[in-house]
Design a protein around this motif. Sequence first.
Motif, short mmCIF file in Angstrom:
data_model
loop_
_atom_site.label_atom_id
_atom_site.label_comp_id
_atom_site.label_asym_id
_atom_site.label_seq_id
_atom_site.Cartn_x
_atom_site.Cartn_y
_atom_site.Cartn_z
N GLN A 116 0.97 -1.24 -0.06
CA GLN A 116 0.07 0.06 -0.06
C GLN A 116 0.84 1.29 0.03
O GLN A 116 2.08 1.31 0.32
CB GLN A 116 -0.91 0.03 1.46
N LEU A 117 0.28 2.29 -0.44
CA LEU A 117 0.83 3.39 -0.45
C LEU A 117 1.57 3.87 1.10
O LEU A 117 0.98 3.84 1.92
CB LEU A 117 0.01 4.71 -0.89
N CYS A 121 8.96 -1.05 -0.33
CA CYS A 121 8.88 -1.79 -1.54
C CYS A 121 10.19 -2.05 -2.07
O CYS A 121 11.12 -1.43 -1.79
CB CYS A 121 8.19 -1.00 -2.68
N GLN A 124 8.60 -2.20 -8.68
CA GLN A 124 7.58 -1.31 -9.08
C GLN A 124 6.14 -1.71 -9.03
O GLN A 124 5.12 -1.28 -8.60
CB GLN A 124 7.69 -0.74 -10.28
N GLN A 126 4.80 -4.26 -7.05
CA GLN A 126 4.45 -4.10 -5.63
C GLN A 126 3.44 -2.80 -5.45
O GLN A 126 2.24 -2.96 -4.68
CB GLN A 126 5.40 -4.31 -4.45
N CYS A 127 3.94 -1.75 -5.66
CA CYS A 127 3.16 -0.41 -5.63
C CYS A 127 2.11 -0.31 -6.50
O CYS A 127 0.73 0.05 -6.26
CB CYS A 127 4.24 0.98 -5.72
N SER A 134 0.93 4.92 -8.63
CA SER A 134 2.08 5.01 -7.73
C SER A 134 3.33 4.33 -8.28
O SER A 134 3.41 3.65 -9.27
CB SER A 134 1.65 4.23 -6.49
N CYS A 136 7.63 2.77 -6.79
CA CYS A 136 8.65 2.60 -5.80
C CYS A 136 9.57 3.39 -5.99
O CYS A 136 10.41 3.42 -6.72
CB CYS A 136 8.89 0.84 -6.01
N GLN A 140 10.07 3.07 -1.22
CA GLN A 140 8.69 3.33 -0.68
C GLN A 140 7.75 3.80 -1.61
O GLN A 140 8.07 4.26 -2.61
CB GLN A 140 8.91 4.67 0.10
N CYS A 141 6.66 3.21 -1.53
CA CYS A 141 5.48 3.47 -2.61
C CYS A 141 4.93 4.65 -2.48
O CYS A 141 4.26 5.25 -1.42
CB CYS A 141 4.29 2.43 -2.21
#
Length: 345
Positions: A116-117, A121, A124, A126-127, A134, A136, A140-141
Amino acid sequence: MQPMHRWILLLLLAGFPATGRTEDLLELSCSSDAQCAQFERGRCVDMACICTARGSGEQVPCAPLEERLKLTNIIGGTCPCPMPNAVCHTRWEQCLCSEGYVPSEDRRRCLPQVVQLGGSCEFQQQCRLADRFSSCIGNQCLCLNNFELQDGRCLAALQSSCLEDKDCGSCGASICLTKTKRCGCSKNFVHNHNMTKCIKGSAYGETCEHSSPCKVNLGADGQCLDHQCVCRSTHYPKRVANKVTKDVDDDHDEANKLEQITCVPIVPYGALCRHDRECRMQSMEQENATASTGHPMVCKWGECSCSETHRLEDNKCVFVENAAAHYQLGGFVAFVCFQFTMILY
């Protein structure tokens, strides 16, 4: 055994391939892939077991599974599996990531498939699975440029300033973004190319001026190429059930559609898998093809491999016209040879 019987037996066995290499010490004749499962990445081709290298798919000498290199703490290696969020596939005796997790780049950890935001991460994807706008950034996302986090979503921002929601009505926006005090577009809408008003998303093949409208319907890997919404080269278009919800201020024309086209990742040969469906791709051009040719890849020993009706060419699984008939014939010939051998002895 009588001399005549020996000659008959030799003639029957002549159809089975043999090699002059050290592999002669192994029993490589086969009639199905199941008989080659004793070898590392083995499969049955022309009634002989052949083995391929991990990743490249190049043919290598076959080696029994018992002699393969034992890897510890590796996703895809042998059990037991000490890594968090990894499970042992009991039939394959192989470590795989649990549902909802994916291997890290070094295959030593299982990472959350969706982040999640604001979460940590490494990929990419994953976000993007959590929010298509969004990325990465610095592990971090975060929302992309010209998008702002509002109520758990990345919403498109316009150039217009505002103090409250009613200040944004003239530009087609319905939200005053709290952080930047700029007008923002509601879910399923994005800014136009000069960020002066909100527009709805564009479907696959429709005209566009920038990529954001394409991402609304195609997902994070949609893009605007030559003024047309298409998928990135690493993805392909696929029809899926429509997931657009009927919220206030949303595009109800899109929400009422039963299906939509989205961009789905291309699955490479040798990709890690848990079951067959993770190896299956079906683009719009191939929707009717698999009924007659079958799926190109199946999941074998934790990797996507060519199915019985396909063979590997240039690292891709290509349909073989008579593969199914050849497979059935091979099984019949092997059965006849076995029965005849039993009679002779």
